[in-house]
Motif scaffolding. Sequence first.
Motif, PDB file in Angstrom:
ATOM      1  N   GLU A   6       0.838  -1.197   0.000  1.00  0.00           N
ATOM      2  CA  GLU A   6       0.000   0.000   0.000  1.00  0.00           C
ATOM      3  C   GLU A   6       0.872   1.246   0.000  1.00  0.00           C
ATOM      4  N   SER A   7       0.319   2.318  -0.545  1.00  0.00           N
ATOM      5  CA  SER A   7       0.999   3.609  -0.529  1.00  0.00           C
ATOM      6  C   SER A   7      -0.037   4.713  -0.639  1.00  0.00           C
ATOM      7  N   GLY A   8       0.407   5.941  -0.420  1.00  0.00           N
ATOM      8  CA  GLY A   8      -0.477   7.081  -0.604  1.00  0.00           C
ATOM      9  C   GLY A   8      -1.014   7.691   0.663  1.00  0.00           C
ATOM     10  N   GLY A   9      -0.732   7.063   1.799  1.00  0.00           N
ATOM     11  CA  GLY A   9      -1.205   7.631   3.049  1.00  0.00           C
ATOM     12  C   GLY A   9      -0.447   8.896   3.401  1.00  0.00           C
ATOM     13  N   GLY A  10      -0.906   9.564   4.445  1.00  0.00           N
ATOM     14  CA  GLY A  10      -0.240  10.784   4.878  1.00  0.00           C
ATOM     15  C   GLY A  10      -1.081  11.566   5.832  1.00  0.00           C
ATOM     16  N   LEU A  11      -0.649  12.789   6.070  1.00  0.00           N
ATOM     17  CA  LEU A  11      -1.349  13.708   6.964  1.00  0.00           C
ATOM     18  C   LEU A  11      -2.159  14.682   6.123  1.00  0.00           C
ATOM     19  N   VAL A  12      -3.431  14.804   6.439  1.00  0.00           N
ATOM     20  CA  VAL A  12      -4.310  15.677   5.667  1.00  0.00           C
ATOM     21  C   VAL A  12      -5.272  16.361   6.614  1.00  0.00           C
ATOM     22  N   GLN A  13      -5.680  17.565   6.263  1.00  0.00           N
ATOM     23  CA  GLN A  13      -6.644  18.273   7.093  1.00  0.00           C
ATOM     24  C   GLN A  13      -8.051  17.738   6.858  1.00  0.00           C
ATOM     25  N   ALA A  14      -8.883  17.878   7.861  1.00  0.00           N
ATOM     26  CA  ALA A  14     -10.278  17.475   7.715  1.00  0.00           C
ATOM     27  C   ALA A  14     -10.884  18.191   6.512  1.00  0.00           C
ATOM     28  N   GLY A  15     -11.652  17.434   5.749  1.00  0.00           N
ATOM     29  CA  GLY A  15     -12.237  17.961   4.521  1.00  0.00           C
ATOM     30  C   GLY A  15     -11.380  17.735   3.304  1.00  0.00           C
ATOM     31  N   GLY A  16     -10.159  17.283   3.507  1.00  0.00           N
ATOM     32  CA  GLY A  16      -9.244  17.053   2.406  1.00  0.00           C
ATOM     33  C   GLY A  16      -9.445  15.702   1.747  1.00  0.00           C
ATOM     34  N   PHE A  17      -8.489  15.340   0.890  1.00  0.00           N
ATOM     35  CA  PHE A  17      -8.617  14.101   0.137  1.00  0.00           C
ATOM     36  C   PHE A  17      -7.259  13.413   0.025  1.00  0.00           C
ATOM     37  N   LEU A  18      -7.339  12.110  -0.194  1.00  0.00           N
ATOM     38  CA  LEU A  18      -6.154  11.291  -0.452  1.00  0.00           C
ATOM     39  C   LEU A  18      -6.543  10.175  -1.411  1.00  0.00           C
ATOM     40  N   ARG A  19      -5.563   9.668  -2.119  1.00  0.00           N
ATOM     41  CA  ARG A  19      -5.776   8.470  -2.926  1.00  0.00           C
ATOM     42  C   ARG A  19      -4.746   7.429  -2.511  1.00  0.00           C
ATOM     43  N   LEU A  20      -5.245   6.307  -2.037  1.00  0.00           N
ATOM     44  CA  LEU A  20      -4.394   5.189  -1.654  1.00  0.00           C
ATOM     45  C   LEU A  20      -4.261   4.219  -2.822  1.00  0.00           C
ATOM     46  N   SER A  21      -3.116   3.582  -2.885  1.00  0.00           N
ATOM     47  CA  SER A  21      -2.870   2.561  -3.899  1.00  0.00           C
ATOM     48  C   SER A  21      -2.444   1.270  -3.214  1.00  0.00           C
ATOM     49  N   CYS A  22      -2.740   0.172  -3.847  1.00  0.00           N
ATOM     50  CA  CYS A  22      -2.293  -1.141  -3.373  1.00  0.00           C
ATOM     51  C   CYS A  22      -1.883  -1.926  -4.603  1.00  0.00           C
ATOM     52  N   THR A  23      -0.606  -2.270  -4.672  1.00  0.00           N
ATOM     53  CA  THR A  23      -0.089  -2.996  -5.822  1.00  0.00           C
ATOM     54  C   THR A  23       0.299  -4.408  -5.410  1.00  0.00           C
ATOM     55  N   ALA A  24      -0.159  -5.366  -6.197  1.00  0.00           N
ATOM     56  CA  ALA A  24       0.118  -6.768  -5.925  1.00  0.00           C
ATOM     57  C   ALA A  24       1.301  -7.255  -6.748  1.00  0.00           C
ATOM     58  N   SER A  25       2.009  -8.236  -6.198  1.00  0.00           N
ATOM     59  CA  SER A  25       3.156  -8.808  -6.907  1.00  0.00           C
ATOM     60  C   SER A  25       2.711  -9.793  -7.974  1.00  0.00           C
ATOM     61  N   GLY A  26       1.443 -10.202  -7.917  1.00  0.00           N
ATOM     62  CA  GLY A  26       0.915 -11.143  -8.893  1.00  0.00           C
ATOM     63  C   GLY A  26      -0.335 -10.610  -9.542  1.00  0.00           C
ATOM     64  N   ASN A  27      -0.921 -11.444 -10.369  1.00  0.00           N
ATOM     65  CA  ASN A  27      -2.104 -11.074 -11.130  1.00  0.00           C
ATOM     66  C   ASN A  27      -3.336 -10.977 -10.230  1.00  0.00           C
ATOM     67  N   ILE A  28      -4.024  -9.850 -10.281  1.00  0.00           N
ATOM     68  CA  ILE A  28      -5.239  -9.710  -9.474  1.00  0.00           C
ATOM     69  C   ILE A  28      -6.499  -9.984 -10.283  1.00  0.00           C
TER      70      ILE A  28
END
Length: 114
Positions: A6-28
């Motif tokens: 997983e990646s994309g986490g962080g610190l954000v203010q209330a009302g803000g936005f984030l996009r998380l990603s999850c990459t697999a080593s194999g075929n999903i």
Amino acid sequence: QVQLVESGGGLVQAGGFLRLSCTASGNIFGYAMDWYRQAPGKQREWVATIAPNGFTTYAVSAKGRFNISRDNAKNTIYLQMISLKLEDTAVYYCRLQQSTTQYWGQGTQVTVSS
């Protein structure tokens, strides 16, 4: 053995936005995948699922604010989060289930501040 990162986490203010990603080593392709989260002192809870055909389901807390999507060509799923609230603070994990085996990532921290 499948590894999820997983990646994309962080610190954000209330009302803000984030996009998380999850990459697999194999075929999903052909597998449902999920996002879960665990807040401090609480049990891990389900957030959203995306089926192989793209059908999505959400927890009540996520519905209308979060969007799960997938890119099979990149073996990656995403969690777009908007209108973040303090109570969204948690470590977010993705999960892939193959038959009776579950694979989890190491998690990415999301912290929402006031």
